[in-house]
Design an enzyme around this catalytic site. Structure first.
Site, mmCIF file in Angstrom:
data_model
loop_
_atom_site.group_PDB
_atom_site.id
_atom_site.type_symbol
_atom_site.label_atom_id
_atom_site.label_comp_id
_atom_site.label_asym_id
_atom_site.label_seq_id
_atom_site.Cartn_x
_atom_site.Cartn_y
_atom_site.Cartn_z
ATOM 1 N N CYS A 2 0.817 -1.215 0.000
ATOM 2 C CA CYS A 2 0.000 0.000 0.000
ATOM 3 C C CYS A 2 0.839 1.247 0.000
ATOM 4 O O CYS A 2 1.496 1.535 -0.983
ATOM 5 C CB CYS A 2 -1.046 0.015 1.090
ATOM 6 S SG CYS A 2 -2.536 0.711 0.384
ATOM 7 N N ARG A 27 -6.186 5.239 -0.179
ATOM 8 C CA ARG A 27 -5.954 3.971 -0.854
ATOM 9 C C ARG A 27 -6.464 2.773 -0.054
ATOM 10 O O ARG A 27 -6.516 1.661 -0.574
ATOM 11 C CB ARG A 27 -4.457 3.782 -1.113
ATOM 12 C CG ARG A 27 -3.863 4.853 -2.015
ATOM 13 C CD ARG A 27 -2.365 4.782 -2.010
ATOM 14 N NE ARG A 27 -1.923 3.440 -2.352
ATOM 15 C CZ ARG A 27 -1.821 2.967 -3.577
ATOM 16 N NH1 ARG A 27 -2.090 3.753 -4.589
ATOM 17 N NH2 ARG A 27 -1.435 1.741 -3.802
ATOM 18 N N GLY A 99 4.435 -5.018 -2.627
ATOM 19 C CA GLY A 99 4.728 -6.031 -3.640
ATOM 20 C C GLY A 99 4.664 -7.410 -3.031
ATOM 21 O O GLY A 99 4.203 -7.583 -1.895
ATOM 22 N N LYS A 486 -19.991 -3.089 -17.425
ATOM 23 C CA LYS A 486 -19.094 -1.931 -17.262
ATOM 24 C C LYS A 486 -19.735 -0.700 -17.881
ATOM 25 O O LYS A 486 -19.760 0.369 -17.283
ATOM 26 C CB LYS A 486 -17.735 -2.152 -17.949
ATOM 27 C CG LYS A 486 -16.725 -3.013 -17.289
ATOM 28 C CD LYS A 486 -16.162 -2.523 -15.998
ATOM 29 C CE LYS A 486 -17.023 -2.860 -14.837
ATOM 30 N NZ LYS A 486 -16.886 -4.088 -14.157
HETATM 31 O O1 M6R Z 1 -16.832 -7.245 -3.843
HETATM 32 P P1 M6R Z 1 -17.575 -8.191 -4.735
HETATM 33 O O2 M6R Z 1 -16.691 -8.726 -5.818
HETATM 34 O O3 M6R Z 1 -18.279 -9.278 -4.006
HETATM 35 O O4 M6R Z 1 -18.672 -7.289 -5.428
HETATM 36 C C1 M6R Z 1 -19.609 -7.843 -6.286
HETATM 37 C C2 M6R Z 1 -20.318 -6.790 -7.084
HETATM 38 O O5 M6R Z 1 -21.002 -5.912 -6.233
HETATM 39 C C3 M6R Z 1 -19.344 -5.991 -7.961
HETATM 40 O O6 M6R Z 1 -18.617 -6.827 -8.790
HETATM 41 C C4 M6R Z 1 -20.114 -4.962 -8.816
HETATM 42 O O7 M6R Z 1 -20.881 -5.634 -9.763
HETATM 43 C C5 M6R Z 1 -19.139 -3.994 -9.475
HETATM 44 N N1 M6R Z 1 -19.601 -2.662 -9.330
HETATM 45 C C6 M6R Z 1 -18.959 -4.230 -10.913
HETATM 46 O O8 M6R Z 1 -18.104 -3.324 -11.527
#
Ligand code: M6R
Length: 616
Positions: A2, A27, A99, A486
């Protein structure tokens, strides 16, 4: 991994270190610490949880020193705790590190045999031991660090101080970012520019293999062989907000560009090309257990669900295990059948998604063994599962998942390879070949990122569309779903993803000149695996064209047929079918990003969405 900060100069630097770490708080982190070298030697203070805990400790203990390093940790090896927090120290040497060290278990064992004992579960601690040994052997801190690095394989941004040299800070970079700040009578180090901005705007970004020695009045740069490198500092005009994003306009864009590094961290320490073996730390499934498995159930939500759909292909094809996959919110309410010999895989970036956690618990209650594929160490899902396979994407801040997805795909492929080898359904040759392909993926990702301009041009052309369709087949069908997700979540353009074969069963009615269709039409140069659906997808493109639809196609370099049929070709380097999903999602992420950016939406925090959905 981090945040890192470092200081060498004339002032007592604890306040600078704490202030710098605060600027990196955005972060995310689970613990923090500082090490100062002053007249009374080395002092290390660390604390789990919020930075305010460390701050109180620093106020109470008032450590003194004009040389210091600080760190906020996002756990990778070892749970979040005081002991695992950085800096790690040994015999007067303290280190902070971002890393992953691939051969840390090997080195730990070697050091143990030589009488060393370890105080943490981290890979980082071996640096303190290796460097301290070299210092004791008479080497100065720079040489000692260089010599220690020769024994280490992996990725690192490393900062080191030693009480034997209270005026020197040494740092090294390989894959993880590190930047030097130039001051008057003092110099600084950080993993990210925001930590430095209120002191200096003269900076030098370290490059792969660089080692740097900072003293109060000098900054000396060296390559791995100890040769001096001349490089000029540069002036940066970034605002603090721009600096947080590493100069990118949005976190999402930054995270898309971090995917090659994230994949390296997820894959490298776990693969042996020669034997085709995969070593999955945290997964205790042995040969007998693997052979006794009768079924896999994957539960996940959103992007993680799409990663699960690809994972189903991998597991069925390589480990010959029947896989059912459910959206987690559905699984928990349908009284699912969980026969003996079931393995439930919960996939989650955050590890906190309420539906995924509940679905995994439901499967566990019905007798399944549980395995989490997760990005956040110590999260609820990771804690609850019997086995955990961590993705090493690093903190993902943009609400839209990007690097989490690609690392989930890599993790699922590693798991399928591992189970395939244990179950005897996959020979060493084929496993080795697939591992080689997987290890080649980060370089191919860099190639795709270098083509961003053409993706931006396509995004601009179609950014006023109201609806879009995304089509793919086989392993690319889940990628089409992910491309549509997306686009809709960040640009608010209505988008649907379909397996292309479904077109005729309904969606084709939507096609007209106003509906652009994104088709994943890449081709596996080796064909085979029964996955080659190239001719069929060409047929789907023809169907869309016949109805006046506009085609944006993902096309393999050199494929004139699809590029001629498409209105817009987004070129992708050739890759085998199993690796293609990891690559093909990138142009779709960038396409969605540029459409959204052009439309002026809040890309990192789209309306109505939260990064982690901890309620039903
Ligand atoms: O933290 P998670 O992978 O369990 O989250 C699952 C979904 O809420 C997450 O993938 C959501 O669909 C994203 N916003 C997609 O970009």
């Amino acid at each position: 991994m981090c945040g890192i900060v470092g200081y060498v100069g004339a002032e007592d630097c604890a306040p600078f270190l704490i202030a710098g770490l605060k600027r990196l708080e955005y972060r995310g982190y689970d613990s923090a610490g500082v090490a100062l070298v002053g007249e009374s030697g080395l002092e290390v203070l660390r604390s789990r949880g919020k930075l305010s805990n460390l701050e109180s400790l620093v106020l109470r203990k008032a450590p003194k020193g004009t040389l210091g390093i600080g760190h906020t940790r996002w756990a990778t090896h070892g749970r979040p705790s005081d002991e695992n927090a950085h800096p790690h120290s040994f015999r007067g040497v303290a280190v902070v590190h971002n890393g992953i060290i691939e051969n840390h278990l090997e080195l730990r064992e070697e050091l143990r045999r030589a009488g060393h004992t370890f105080a943490s579960e981290t890979d980082t601690e071996i640096f303190a031991h290796l460097i301290a040994e070299e210092v004791e052997g008479g080497h100065d801190l720079l040489q000692a660090t260089r010599r220690a690095l020769r024994r280490v394989r992996g990725t690192y941004a490393l900062a080191v101080v030693s009480e034997t040299d209270p005026h020197t800070l040494v740092a090294a970079k390989n894959a993880s970012p590190l930047v030097v700040g130039f001051g008057q009578g003092e110099n600084y180090l950080a993993s990210d520019v925001p930590a430095l901005l209120d002191r200096t705007r003269e900076v030098m970004f370290l490059e792969e293999g660089d080692l740097v020695r900072l003293r109060q009045d000098s900054v000396e740069l060296f390559d791995g062989d100890g040769q001096t490198i001349a490089r000029q500092p540069r002036h940066i005009d970034w605002t603090p907000v721009m600096a947080e994003k590493g100069g990118h306009k949005h976190f999402m864009h930054k995270e898309i560009h971090e995917q090659a590094r994230a994949l390296v961290d997820t894959i490298r320490s776990r693969t042996a090309l020669e034997t085709g073996d995969v070593v999955l730390d945290g997964v205790g499934i042995d040969e007998a257990l693997a052979k006794s498995l009768a079924r896999v159930t994957i539960v996940a939500c959103g992007t993680s669900y799409h990663a699960g759909l690809v994972g189903k292909h991998y597991l069925e094809s390589l480990a010959k295990l029947p896989v059912e996959i459910d959206v987690a919110s559905e699984f928990r309410y349908r009284d699912p059948l969980v026969p003996p010999g079931s393995l439930c895989i919960a996939i989650s970036q955050s590890g906190e998604t309420a539906d995924t956690l509940a679905a995994m618990r439901e499967a566990k209650a019905k007798g399944a063994r549980t395995l989490a594929v997760c990005n956040v160490v110590g999260s609820a899902i990771a804690r609850d599962a019997e086995d955990v396979l961590y993705t090493h994407a690093g903190p993902e801040i943009g609400v839209a998942s990007t690097k989490a997805f690609t690392t989930q795909l890599a993790a699922m492929l590693l798991l399928a390879l591992k189970l395939g080898r244990l179950r005897g359904t996959l020979d060493a040759d084929r496993a080795g070949k697939l591992l080689q392909d997987l290890r080649g993926a980060p370089a191919l990702i860099e190639k795709i990122l270098a083509r961003e301009d053409s993706i931006l041009a396509a995004a601009r052309t179609y950014s006023s569309a109201r609806d879009m369709l995304f089509l793919g087949r086989g392993l690319q069908a889940p990628v089409a779903l992910e491309g549509a997700l997306k686009l809709k979540e960040i640009s608010y353009v209505h988008a649907e993803g379909y397996p292309a074969g479904e077109m005729k069963h309904g969606p084709i009615a939507l096609i007209d000149e106003q509906v652009p269709v994104v088709v994943i039409a890449t081709r596996d140069p080796g064909r085979g695996h029964g996955q080659d659906t190239y001719e069929k997808i060409v047929g789907n493109i023809e169907e869309v064209r016949a109805r006046g639809g506009k085609i944006i196609a993902l096309v393999t370099d050199g494929d004139d047929l699809v590029s001629r049929l498409a209105d817009h070709a987004l070129w992708v380097p050739p890759a085998s079918a199993f690796i293609a999903p990891l690559l093909n999602v990138l142009p779709l992420q960038l396409f969605a990003y540029h459409v959204a950016d052009h439309r002026g939406t809040d890309v990192d925090q789209p309306r109505n969405l939260a990064k982690s959905v901890t309620v039903e």
